[in-house]
Design a protein around this motif. Structure first.
Motif, short mmCIF file in Angstrom:
data_model
loop_
_atom_site.label_atom_id
_atom_site.label_comp_id
_atom_site.label_asym_id
_atom_site.label_seq_id
_atom_site.Cartn_x
_atom_site.Cartn_y
_atom_site.Cartn_z
N LEU A 188 1.11 -1.71 -0.48
CA LEU A 188 0.05 -0.17 0.03
C LEU A 188 1.23 1.30 -0.16
CD1 LEU A 188 -2.92 -0.91 2.24
CD2 LEU A 188 -2.75 -0.80 -0.07
N GLN A 189 2.66 1.57 1.00
CA GLN A 189 3.21 2.29 1.14
C GLN A 189 3.15 2.06 -0.88
OE1 GLN A 189 6.07 0.98 3.75
NE2 GLN A 189 5.33 2.73 5.12
N ARG A 190 3.76 1.65 -1.30
CA ARG A 190 4.05 2.11 -2.69
C ARG A 190 3.06 2.68 -3.70
NH1 ARG A 190 6.46 -2.73 -2.67
NH2 ARG A 190 5.32 -3.44 -3.11
N TYR A 191 2.08 1.98 -3.13
CA TYR A 191 0.56 2.46 -4.67
C TYR A 191 0.96 3.85 -4.39
CZ TYR A 191 -3.87 3.04 -5.82
OH TYR A 191 -5.20 3.42 -6.27
N GLN A 192 0.77 3.99 -2.79
CA GLN A 192 0.83 5.76 -2.20
C GLN A 192 1.79 6.50 -3.55
OE1 GLN A 192 -1.90 7.79 -0.30
NE2 GLN A 192 -0.41 9.17 -1.11
N LYS A 193 2.49 5.81 -2.98
CA LYS A 193 3.70 6.66 -3.70
C LYS A 193 4.00 6.81 -4.87
CE LYS A 193 9.37 7.38 -3.24
NZ LYS A 193 10.31 6.48 -2.84
N GLN A 194 3.72 5.68 -5.68
CA GLN A 194 4.00 6.24 -7.15
C GLN A 194 2.85 6.65 -7.94
OE1 GLN A 194 5.45 2.32 -9.06
NE2 GLN A 194 7.12 1.67 -7.47
N HIS A 195 1.23 5.77 -7.32
CA HIS A 195 0.53 6.19 -8.12
C HIS A 195 -0.25 7.60 -7.67
CE1 HIS A 195 -2.87 5.23 -11.19
NE2 HIS A 195 -4.08 4.62 -10.14
N ALA A 196 -0.55 8.47 -6.74
CA ALA A 196 -0.54 9.14 -6.20
C ALA A 196 -0.13 10.89 -7.56
CB ALA A 196 -0.06 10.01 -4.43
N PRO A 197 1.04 10.82 -7.17
CA PRO A 197 1.65 11.85 -8.92
C PRO A 197 1.36 11.14 -9.89
CG PRO A 197 3.77 10.40 -7.55
CD PRO A 197 2.51 9.95 -6.81
N GLU A 198 0.85 9.90 -9.92
CA GLU A 198 -0.19 10.15 -11.53
C GLU A 198 -1.05 10.40 -11.87
OE1 GLU A 198 -0.35 7.85 -15.21
OE2 GLU A 198 1.52 8.77 -14.09
N ILE A 199 -2.18 10.44 -10.41
CA ILE A 199 -3.54 10.93 -10.37
C ILE A 199 -3.48 12.63 -9.98
CG2 ILE A 199 -5.31 11.68 -8.61
CD1 ILE A 199 -4.47 8.39 -10.20
N ALA A 200 -1.91 13.39 -9.76
CA ALA A 200 -2.13 14.77 -9.96
C ALA A 200 -2.02 15.29 -11.69
CB ALA A 200 -0.78 15.52 -9.33
#
Length: 554
Positions: free
Chosen positions: A453-465
């Motif tokens: 879940l940390q990896r999902y948060q760290k990598q995917h959040a910038p993609e959503i922005a």
């Protein structure tokens, strides 16, 4: 999948049974051996697999969305069979019908010529029509059909008995999401719901190792995470304030939309003695009105559908101050449309029934949302053995002008799948191979739920922005908003796009095309799209500043 089947069975809860929620359930049960409970707030009598004029949306499932559907070959094949195939946004015939009934209807045009017919030996393309490669086509499909084929996949999955089971519970409205330690010492996340169809407060509790919020832009799961008191979740998680969406307004935000239903294969009267044009469901039509004022402009848009015998929904998209929103009875609405579209017979007993005019007049429709995203995507408890993740509209919402809504949601599920599988790179752009041997998806040594879940948060959040930046600037004026300011700004936007296309051509591709064009390349992540567009912007700014400096020195 084989490794997942060897692991102990865990419990997952998915809140929201739209396309993204159903897709998440399939991924968790098939690839990760979860028993999944799918919670839906709508009552059992309300089904998302039936046509509903209030949700008569059409999806264009492009290469990004197909990364999810191709994980389930039978479901993907059903989508191919029930959809209209297009190349990008083209490949189908487009007819623009003039407002003046005395003007002839022009010849139909193909938006993008199809590739030359040829044999293709690629296994991924065997279900495609000749000449269309799997990664280069989109599939136009009604929302209810998309949900239906996914629900059919759930039924077949449960019959096969491989992996976890998926159980749908309707009429369950999410109230709270909190971590808890059971009497047996197991760390779980508890979802409390109430019976949405009952006037009484009847509460139910569901325990799970993993909870997924797929419950839309007004996500109750996200709200629970935002309102969680300090110390509820692990101190290693993002702060609860990160679950407050960041909101931006684009020129398409807050436009109002509702659907008018036209008969199957309705005819469009032509001029100069020509026979009427009989419509075909797989073609696109743009029907202009004689009204062109800032508060009277109308246009009817019809997108392609597979079923030529089905009712043809047409979208009415306007600014909120348009005159049609003040009309609440069928007779007045029919008269308004007859004046706006004199080419058609909208008189009583004409093309559209009185019942449909009454329904349309009374319908509130909906509004395009602002561009918003949640910087927070996931949390976990102190033990790291239970947690919550968000997907779909619960983490990003925007108007449909860039054509990425359902595709971005399905990509959220793909990225979550990669994260839960323990892959280093959850955002790999080019992903034609979904096996664990793909060089772009090396498995990490740490595959705990917390680490995933940390990896999902760290990598995917910038993609959503980056996705939201694309939504703000990609193609916000395609609805021909008629206010005078809209028209002026649309000219500026068009000039910017044209200039970037020209520079891209004369520089032989060194200067990148506009972001809306770049986004059609599904091999690029949204971050890559916006970085390339930003480089062009920086170059243009440098040229302008250099020119101003030289002019000042003269």
């Amino acid at each position: 999948v084989i490794n997942a089947l060897q692991q102990p069975r865990q419990q997952a809860i998915v809140v929201g049974s739209g396309p993204v929620g159903v897709a998440t359930s399939l991924i968790l049960a098939t690839n990760h051996n979860y028993d999944v409970t799918l919670l839906e707030s709508s009552p059992a009598s309300s089904t998302q697999t039936k046509y509903d004029p209030t949700k008569a949306f059409l999806y264009n499932v492009n290469g990004r969305g197909q990364r999810l559907t191709k994980m389930f070959p039978e479901m993907h094949q059903r989508m191919v069979e029930r959809s209209v195939i297009s190349k990008g946004f083209g490949g189908t015939k487009l007819t623009i019908v003039p407002a003046d009934p005395g003007e002839s209807i022009p010849e139909q045009k193909a938006n993008v010529p199809a590739a030359a017919d040829k044999e293709d030996n690629d296994d991924d393309n065997k279900s495609m029509p000749s000449g269309e490669k799997a990664g280069n086509v989109g599939f136009w499909i009604p929302r209810h059909e998309m949900v239906k084929l996914m629900v059919e996949e759930i039924e077949e999955h449960n019959k096969r008995g491989l992996g976890g089971t998926i159980t749908l519970c309707t009429g369950q409205e999410c109230v709270s999401v909190v971590p808890r330690t059971t009497k047996d010492g197991e760390c779980v996340t508890v979802v409390t719901t109430k019976d949405a169809s009952s006037l009484q407060e009847i509460s139910n509790e569901y325990n799970a190792n993993l909870v997924i919020g797929a419950d839309g832009m007004n996500s109750k799961v996200r709200q629970c995470l935002h309102n969680a008191p300090p110390g509820t979740w692990s101190s290693n998680c993002v702060k609860s304030t990160k679950f407050q969406p960041k909101t931006y307004t684009s020129p398409a935000s807050f436009l109002r939309i509702k659907v008018l239903q036209l008969p199957p294969q309705f005819e469009i009267p032509d001029a100069n003695g020509k026979p009427p044009l009989k419509t075909f469901s797989q073609d696109i039509y743009a029907i202009r009105s004689v009204n062109t004022g800032p508060r009277t402009f109308l246009s009817l848009g019809l997108l392609p559908m597979k079923d030529n015998e089905a009712v043809r929904p047409t979208n009415i998209i306007t600014r909120p101050d348009h005159g049609i929103w003040k009309i609440t009875n069928g007779k007045s609405m029919r008269e308004y449309f007859q004046q706006a579209f004199p080419r058609f017979n909208f008189q009583e007993g004409g093309l559209i029934s009185n019942q449909e005019w009454d329904r349309f007049a009374k319908a509130e429709g909906t509004r395009f949302p602002p561009c918003q995203y949640s910087p927070g995507l996931a949390v976990w408890d102190e033990s790291g053995r239970s947690g919550v993740a968000l997907v779909g509209d619960s983490i990003h919402a925007f108007s449909p002008d860039i054509g990425q809504g359902v595709n971005a949601g399905l990509m959220d599920v793909v990225c979550l799948d990669r994260a839960l599988a323990g892959f280093d790179d959850v955002e790999s752009g080019n992903d034609n191979d979904t096996t664990a041997n793909d060089k772009t998806k090396k498995q990490t040594t740490s595959t705990t739920l917390e680490a995933n879940l940390q990896r999902y948060q760290k990598q995917h959040a910038p993609e959503i922005a980056a996705l939201i930046r694309l939504a703000r600037f990609g193609a916000p004026y395609q609805y021909k908003q008629p206010h005078r300011a809209d028209r002026a700004l649309r000219l500026v936007w068009t000039a910017n796009v044209a200039m970037r296309l020209l520079l891209n051509k004369v520089s032989f591709g060194v200067i990148q095309p506009p972001c809306i064009i770049l986004s059609q390349n599904e091999d690029l992540t949204f971050r890559q799209v916006m970085r390339r567009a930003d480089r062009t912007t920086a170059l243009l700014k440098t040229i302008v500043l250099a020119g101003l400096t030289l002019w000042a020195k003269r």
